[in-house]
Design a protein around this motif. Structure first.
Motif, PDB file in Angstrom:
ATOM      1  N   LEU A  81      39.503  47.699  33.069  1.00  0.00           N
ATOM      2  CA  LEU A  81      39.658  47.965  34.502  1.00  0.00           C
ATOM      3  C   LEU A  81      38.612  47.215  35.311  1.00  0.00           C
ATOM      4  N   ARG A  82      39.058  46.671  36.445  1.00  0.00           N
ATOM      5  CA  ARG A  82      38.134  46.087  37.408  1.00  0.00           C
ATOM      6  C   ARG A  82      38.605  46.423  38.815  1.00  0.00           C
ATOM      7  N   GLY A  83      37.639  46.670  39.722  1.00  0.00           N
ATOM      8  CA  GLY A  83      37.964  47.029  41.089  1.00  0.00           C
ATOM      9  C   GLY A  83      38.078  45.800  41.992  1.00  0.00           C
ATOM     10  N   PHE A  84      39.043  45.839  42.905  1.00  0.00           N
ATOM     11  CA  PHE A  84      39.265  44.751  43.858  1.00  0.00           C
ATOM     12  C   PHE A  84      39.623  45.336  45.216  1.00  0.00           C
ATOM     13  N   THR A  85      39.573  44.473  46.227  1.00  0.00           N
ATOM     14  CA  THR A  85      40.071  44.816  47.556  1.00  0.00           C
ATOM     15  C   THR A  85      41.341  44.021  47.816  1.00  0.00           C
ATOM     16  N   LEU A  86      42.342  44.666  48.329  1.00  0.00           N
ATOM     17  CA  LEU A  86      43.578  43.980  48.687  1.00  0.00           C
ATOM     18  C   LEU A  86      43.306  43.016  49.837  1.00  0.00           C
ATOM     19  N   ARG A  87      43.585  41.740  49.611  1.00  0.00           N
ATOM     20  CA  ARG A  87      43.393  40.763  50.706  1.00  0.00           C
ATOM     21  C   ARG A  87      44.532  40.824  51.711  1.00  0.00           C
ATOM     22  N   GLY A  88      45.720  41.163  51.232  1.00  0.00           N
ATOM     23  CA  GLY A  88      46.837  41.284  52.157  1.00  0.00           C
ATOM     24  C   GLY A  88      48.131  41.598  51.432  1.00  0.00           C
ATOM     25  N   ARG A  90      52.302  40.874  52.098  1.00  0.00           N
ATOM     26  CA  ARG A  90      53.247  40.152  52.933  1.00  0.00           C
ATOM     27  C   ARG A  90      54.287  41.141  53.466  1.00  0.00           C
ATOM     28  N   PRO A  91      54.424  41.196  54.790  1.00  0.00           N
ATOM     29  CA  PRO A  91      55.315  42.195  55.401  1.00  0.00           C
ATOM     30  C   PRO A  91      56.742  42.109  54.858  1.00  0.00           C
ATOM     31  N   GLY A  92      57.314  43.290  54.590  1.00  0.00           N
ATOM     32  CA  GLY A  92      58.691  43.368  54.148  1.00  0.00           C
ATOM     33  C   GLY A  92      58.917  42.986  52.701  1.00  0.00           C
ATOM     34  N   THR A  93      57.838  42.803  51.938  1.00  0.00           N
ATOM     35  CA  THR A  93      57.973  42.423  50.533  1.00  0.00           C
ATOM     36  C   THR A  93      57.061  43.306  49.679  1.00  0.00           C
ATOM     37  N   ARG A  94      57.135  43.108  48.360  1.00  0.00           N
ATOM     38  CA  ARG A  94      56.203  43.745  47.433  1.00  0.00           C
ATOM     39  C   ARG A  94      55.190  42.714  46.921  1.00  0.00           C
ATOM     40  N   LEU A  95      54.957  41.669  47.724  1.00  0.00           N
ATOM     41  CA  LEU A  95      53.990  40.636  47.366  1.00  0.00           C
ATOM     42  C   LEU A  95      52.617  41.006  47.911  1.00  0.00           C
ATOM     43  N   VAL A  96      51.622  40.983  47.043  1.00  0.00           N
ATOM     44  CA  VAL A  96      50.250  41.304  47.443  1.00  0.00           C
ATOM     45  C   VAL A  96      49.347  40.143  47.054  1.00  0.00           C
ATOM     46  N   GLU A  97      48.295  39.941  47.851  1.00  0.00           N
ATOM     47  CA  GLU A  97      47.339  38.867  47.608  1.00  0.00           C
ATOM     48  C   GLU A  97      45.982  39.466  47.267  1.00  0.00           C
ATOM     49  N   ILE A  98      45.373  38.939  46.218  1.00  0.00           N
ATOM     50  CA  ILE A  98      44.069  39.411  45.759  1.00  0.00           C
ATOM     51  C   ILE A  98      43.203  38.193  45.481  1.00  0.00           C
ATOM     52  N   ASP A  99      41.975  38.200  46.000  1.00  0.00           N
ATOM     53  CA  ASP A  99      41.043  37.090  45.799  1.00  0.00           C
ATOM     54  C   ASP A  99      40.143  37.365  44.606  1.00  0.00           C
ATOM     55  N   PHE A 100      39.951  36.335  43.787  1.00  0.00           N
ATOM     56  CA  PHE A 100      39.075  36.407  42.618  1.00  0.00           C
ATOM     57  C   PHE A 100      37.927  35.421  42.806  1.00  0.00           C
ATOM     58  N   VAL A 101      36.688  35.914  42.710  1.00  0.00           N
ATOM     59  CA  VAL A 101      35.532  35.028  42.713  1.00  0.00           C
ATOM     60  C   VAL A 101      35.347  34.488  41.300  1.00  0.00           C
ATOM     61  N   LEU A 102      35.366  33.176  41.164  1.00  0.00           N
ATOM     62  CA  LEU A 102      35.312  32.533  39.846  1.00  0.00           C
ATOM     63  C   LEU A 102      33.861  32.224  39.508  1.00  0.00           C
ATOM     64  N   HIS A 103      33.197  33.214  38.922  1.00  0.00           N
ATOM     65  CA  HIS A 103      31.762  33.087  38.648  1.00  0.00           C
ATOM     66  C   HIS A 103      31.478  32.788  37.186  1.00  0.00           C
ATOM     67  N   GLY A 104      32.455  32.235  36.472  1.00  0.00           N
ATOM     68  CA  GLY A 104      32.230  31.884  35.076  1.00  0.00           C
ATOM     69  C   GLY A 104      33.272  32.502  34.166  1.00  0.00           C
TER      70      GLY A 104
END
Length: 283
Positions: A81-88, A90-104
């Motif tokens: 498990l890892r915690g994230f914040t929903l970035r957004g 998309r209205p009217g869909t089940r599409l969600v955007e999540i940002d990942f910091v690539l630290h290695g």
């Protein structure tokens, strides 16, 4: 209230900066009202080595029951498990955007994101109103004379949604620490938004951020502050605002997203536990 527990499948991977990947997922199930508020927290379930997709906890009517169901999964099959914040969403869909910091390649989330491709599947618990900020952000911002938002790149997904939710006419000052100039991201907010991008350029995490805020000439009046990012830096900033600037504790919303030299799997420190107790107590 039942938390959504669903599989999500990668449909798009974009590098929005050299060290940040924005991944769009299609959720198998997601209620229409979920994911529309700012600063929505969620958990991603990553597969164990050898698994094509993670084993998800059984759904529960109890909003906290999912975690008991998660612990009931045998450890060798239990997802990471890892915690994230929903970035957004998309209205009217089940599409969600999540940002990942690539630290290695050392943690499960960053290692997975480095290789993510359309068709890859994870599990998702949330987002939900249960994970909404403890203080209604728009109301707190409107009641204050001005707003301070400060964090590092891990706080950017939440910070961007909060900036977008600022009421018109609210004065806001933003401090963001990132690795270097290439890691800047567009922030869309009300007219007059005062954004300070701070470049770490090899300094210790949080050092540039804490130094900038402590030495800043901040606006007069009663602020509302939102702080997030590396836990030690957040702690320093909160103490500075409360003890040196006279900001009431109830006017500071703070979250340590990660800990320098420690992972989410490491045991909490005494200071971590004290911070959690203070948040639970409602200050």
């Amino acid at each position: 209230m039942t938390l959504p527990v669903t599989f999500v499948e990668v449909v798009e991977v974009r590098r929005i900066t050299p060290r940040t990947a924005r991944i769009t997922f299609a959720a198998e199930e997601l209620p229409d009202a979920v994911g529309t508020a700012p600063d929505q927290q969620l958990k991603l379930c990553f597969p164990r080595p050898g698994q094509r997709e993670p084993v998800l906890p059984a759904r529960q009517d109890d909003p906290t029951g999912w975690y008991r169901a998660y612990l009931a999964i045998p450890e060798e099959r239990r997802p990471l498990l890892r915690g994230f914040t929903l970035r957004g969403r998309r209205p009217g869909t089940r599409l969600v955007e999540i940002d990942f910091v690539l630290h290695g390649d050392t943690g499960p989330a960053a290692a997975w994101a480095l290789r993510a491709a359309p068709g890859d599947r994870l599990g998702m618990v949330g987002p939900s109103a249960l994970y909404a900020p403890p203080v209604p952000f728009a109301e707190a911002a409107a009641a204050a004379d001005w707003v301070l938002l400060a964090g590092d790149e891990t706080a950017l997904p939440a910070l961007a949604t909060l900036v977008g939710a600022l009421p018109a006419g609210v004065r806001a000052v933003v401090y963001v620490e990132v690795a270097d100039e290439a890691e800047r991201q567009p922030l869309e907010g009300p007219e007059g938004l005062d954004v300070h991008w701070l470049h770490r350029d090899g300094a210790a995490p949080g050092a540039v951020l804490t130094g900038a805020v402590r030495s800043a000439e901040l606006p007069p009046g009663r602020p509302f502050a939102w702080l997030a990012g590396e836990a030690g830096a957040v702690r320093v900033l909160r103490r500075h605002l409360v003890e040196e600037r006279g900001v009431p504790k109830a006017s500071v919303d703070f979250t340590g997203y990660w800990r320098h030299r420690l992972t989410q799997d490491d045991a909490p420190t005494a200071e971590d536990l004290a911070d959690a107790q203070e948040r639970l107590a409602g200050y």
